[in-house]
Write an enzyme that holds these catalytic residues in place. Structure first.
Site, mmCIF file in Angstrom:
data_model
loop_
_atom_site.group_PDB
_atom_site.id
_atom_site.type_symbol
_atom_site.label_atom_id
_atom_site.label_comp_id
_atom_site.label_asym_id
_atom_site.label_seq_id
_atom_site.Cartn_x
_atom_site.Cartn_y
_atom_site.Cartn_z
ATOM 1 N N ARG A 238 2.905 16.809 -19.671
ATOM 2 C CA ARG A 238 1.935 17.395 -18.746
ATOM 3 C C ARG A 238 2.441 17.242 -17.322
ATOM 4 N NH1 ARG A 238 -0.313 13.529 -15.711
ATOM 5 N NH2 ARG A 238 -0.833 11.472 -16.571
ATOM 6 N N GLU B 134 -4.002 10.851 -24.457
ATOM 7 C CA GLU B 134 -3.503 9.938 -23.432
ATOM 8 C C GLU B 134 -4.590 9.013 -22.908
ATOM 9 O OE1 GLU B 134 -1.286 10.188 -19.042
ATOM 10 O OE2 GLU B 134 -1.708 12.012 -20.183
ATOM 11 N N HIS C 146 2.816 1.578 -22.602
ATOM 12 C CA HIS C 146 2.872 0.802 -21.367
ATOM 13 C C HIS C 146 3.833 -0.367 -21.529
ATOM 14 C CE1 HIS C 146 0.754 -0.527 -17.535
ATOM 15 N NE2 HIS C 146 0.944 0.765 -17.379
ATOM 16 N N GLY D 224 7.416 -3.465 -13.955
ATOM 17 C CA GLY D 224 6.283 -2.607 -14.278
ATOM 18 C C GLY D 224 6.483 -1.188 -13.802
ATOM 19 N N TYR E 95 8.445 5.014 -7.039
ATOM 20 C CA TYR E 95 8.747 3.716 -7.649
ATOM 21 C C TYR E 95 10.128 3.204 -7.256
ATOM 22 C CZ TYR E 95 4.752 3.249 -10.835
ATOM 23 O OH TYR E 95 3.505 3.075 -11.372
ATOM 24 N N ASP F 183 6.606 -3.206 -6.718
ATOM 25 C CA ASP F 183 6.450 -3.789 -8.042
ATOM 26 C C ASP F 183 7.231 -5.099 -8.081
ATOM 27 O OD1 ASP F 183 6.143 -3.985 -11.027
ATOM 28 O OD2 ASP F 183 5.495 -1.911 -10.779
ATOM 29 N N HIS G 87 1.799 -2.073 -6.952
ATOM 30 C CA HIS G 87 1.760 -1.931 -8.412
ATOM 31 C C HIS G 87 2.122 -3.235 -9.118
ATOM 32 C CE1 HIS G 87 2.953 0.103 -12.331
ATOM 33 N NE2 HIS G 87 1.790 0.657 -12.061
ATOM 34 N N LYS H 111 2.024 -6.755 -11.146
ATOM 35 C CA LYS H 111 1.263 -7.418 -12.190
ATOM 36 C C LYS H 111 1.912 -8.772 -12.460
ATOM 37 C CE LYS H 111 1.429 -2.801 -13.034
ATOM 38 N NZ LYS H 111 1.009 -2.210 -14.280
ATOM 39 N N ASN I 167 -2.058 -4.646 -16.713
ATOM 40 C CA ASN I 167 -2.872 -4.639 -15.499
ATOM 41 C C ASN I 167 -4.032 -5.631 -15.561
ATOM 42 O OD1 ASN I 167 -1.554 -2.522 -13.963
ATOM 43 N ND2 ASN I 167 -2.340 -1.104 -15.495
ATOM 44 N N ARG J 221 -8.571 -1.393 -20.100
ATOM 45 C CA ARG J 221 -7.659 -0.431 -20.721
ATOM 46 C C ARG J 221 -6.449 -1.146 -21.317
ATOM 47 N NH1 ARG J 221 -6.577 5.007 -20.684
ATOM 48 N NH2 ARG J 221 -4.458 5.432 -21.369
ATOM 49 N N LEU K 51 -9.878 3.211 -17.445
ATOM 50 C CA LEU K 51 -9.011 3.398 -16.266
ATOM 51 C C LEU K 51 -8.326 2.090 -15.898
ATOM 52 C CD1 LEU K 51 -11.309 5.625 -14.056
ATOM 53 C CD2 LEU K 51 -9.353 6.346 -15.420
#
Length: 453
Positions: free
Chosen positions: A87, A124, A130, A144, A151, A161, A359, A361, A376, A380, A453
């Site tokens: 997509r 999705e 992930h 991550g 990124y 990150d 971003h 974690k 995260n 989710r 989310l």
């Protein structure tokens, strides 16, 4: 031989401290990854949520293809999420997505590289790949980050990150084994560089079976290679690294380890998350930790450093409401824990640097145990996505200097929250954002959004 971890089925590997490296920036990570790909001699396994059809994504894919043309015997595979690859960007025009670039490269070069689409669920929204950790030869490159311009700081903006490199052949073998056996060889996983692809609907039975198998999967040792991790003496030069995987709420060793790290913390606990939406069990353990005197620090991005933030002077889109939802969560959490903020038992640090995004974690407990992860720590990650992590146990502080330098680098662009009143309230938000959020709350859609989310 590697010893078995006391937690779950995963093996624990003993790593020399000099073979554990921390990269401090997106630029350094991009340079290291490209250099590793160009100099690879045996294998390249790249794993990310997505490899974007932009300048940075093309540079990574080009480097891998050129390495393959120079040495056709190189074992190269790339794994990305099946849905995300097919997509366009959220809010963008409809397109073939990144898969179009993978097919373009396959047609252009003599020796093709498979880019495997991994469908964790039928849609999705209900679960994605992930999993983190790329392997080049005998090095594990763990971050991550995905692969695209922001990124990798290819242009003027970056998404901050964490980036770690661990040189250890048995650990690399174990992670490649999971990628190969647990994903690539499964019937639901297809090569997106091919043009004749099945539809997701056609793959549904295989996807259901694939998710069942993922729920039983774990990292293992392919052969008797490695060293026993023995940290019983002050002179021991090694640290223990344990790879963990988790999906779904049941028998999820990664989720359970996160909870147990909180429960076992004695003096200090640091949590990094880009999206403040903690599972109830994590909130409960945070409260208990603060209650027994553990100093809890939470590092989270300012709403303006969120991936989905849209400046008020830009055209409004519904997706731009997400950063405000996360800030509302954080404000409520801070308000409930105001007395702990004032006493110093709880510190909330907001990261903001120009127009860049956040971003990060991970967890760090008592300056001894570190979890490197793409998780995260939200509902989710807790129930839907395929996640993993590397648990690093360093009882004698061999890596303390490296991790301290990493956190100093993170903290330099943070500001400590003095009170919950430091956060904007809903009435301070742009009018269109207020209307959207009020509608979401009125219809109770916020409860669903917090889960997915």
């Amino acid at each position: 031989m590697p010893i078995r971890s006391p937690f779950g089925s995963s093996p624990t590997f003993a790593v020399e401290p000099d073979h554990f490296h921390v990269l401090q920036s997106a630029v350094r990570f991009r340079e290291y990854l490209l250099d590793a790909i160009r100099n690879a001699t045996s294998r390249i396994y790249l794993v990310a949520l997505y490899l974007e059809a932009d300048d940075a994504g093309r540079e990574i894919l080009t480097a891998a293809y050129e390495a393959k043309q120079r040495n056709p015997d190189l074992d190269i595979a790339i794994c990305v999420d099946w849905h995300r690859a097919q997509r366009g960007l959220i809010g963008g025009v409809k397109s073939k997505g990144n898969a179009g670039m993978y097919q373009e490269f396959a047609e252009k070069y003599e020796h093709a590289i498979p880019v495997y689409g991994v469908p964790v669920r039928n849609r999705e929204v209900f679960g994605v790949l992930h999993l983190k950790g790329s392997i080049v030869d005998d090095s594990v490159i763990y971050t991550g980050a995905s692969f695209n311009n922001v990124y990798l700081h290819q242009q003027d903006r970056y998404r901050f990150d964490r980036y770690h490199v661990i040189q250890h052949s048995a650990l690399a073998d174990s992670m490649v084994g999971f990628i190969r056996d647990g994903m690539i060889l499964q019937p639901a996983v297809k090569d997106l560089s091919q043009t004749a692809l099945p539809t997701t609907k056609e793959l549904r039975p295989a996807i259901r079976q694939f998710r069942v198998s993922l729920g039983k999967a774990f990292y293992k040792v392919e052969s008797a290679v490695g060293h026993q991790a023995d940290n019983s003496s002050e002179g021991d030069p090694k640290v223990a690294v344990t790879p963990m995987v988790g999906i779904g709420k049941r028998r999820n060793e990664l989720n359970q380890k996160i909870v147990s790290m909180l429960a076992e913390a004695k003096s200090e606990f640091v949590l990094c998350t880009p999206y403040f939406n903690l599972p109830k069990v994590v909130l409960r353990e945070l409260k208990r930790a603060i209650g027994r005197g553990v100093k809890v620090s939470i590092i989270v991005g300012d709403k303006t450093a969120n991936d989905f933030y849209i400046a008020p002077d830009q055209p409004f889109k519904a997706i731009g409401g997400l950063p405000y939802l996360y800030e509302m969560n954080l404000r409520k959490f801070a308000q409930v824990n105001e007395r702990h903020i004032q006493s110093g038992g709880l510190s909330i640090h907001l990261w903001k640097h120009d127009h860049n995004s956040f971003h990060l974690k991970g967890l760090w407990v008592d300056r001894r145990t570190m979890l490197l992860t793409g998780n995260n720590v939200n509902p989710r990650a807790w129930a839907l996505d395929l996640e993993n992590g590397l648990l690093v146990d360093d009882p004698h502080g061999h890596l303390l200097g490296k991790f301290t330098a990493e956190y100093d680098n993170i903290y330099q662009h943070t500001q400590r929250v003095a009170s919950y009143a430091d956060f904007e309230a809903m009435q301070d938000y742009p009018l269109k954002t207020q209307r959207l959020l009020k509608k979401i709350i009125r219809t109770r859609a916020d409860r669903l959004l917090k889960r997915i989310l």
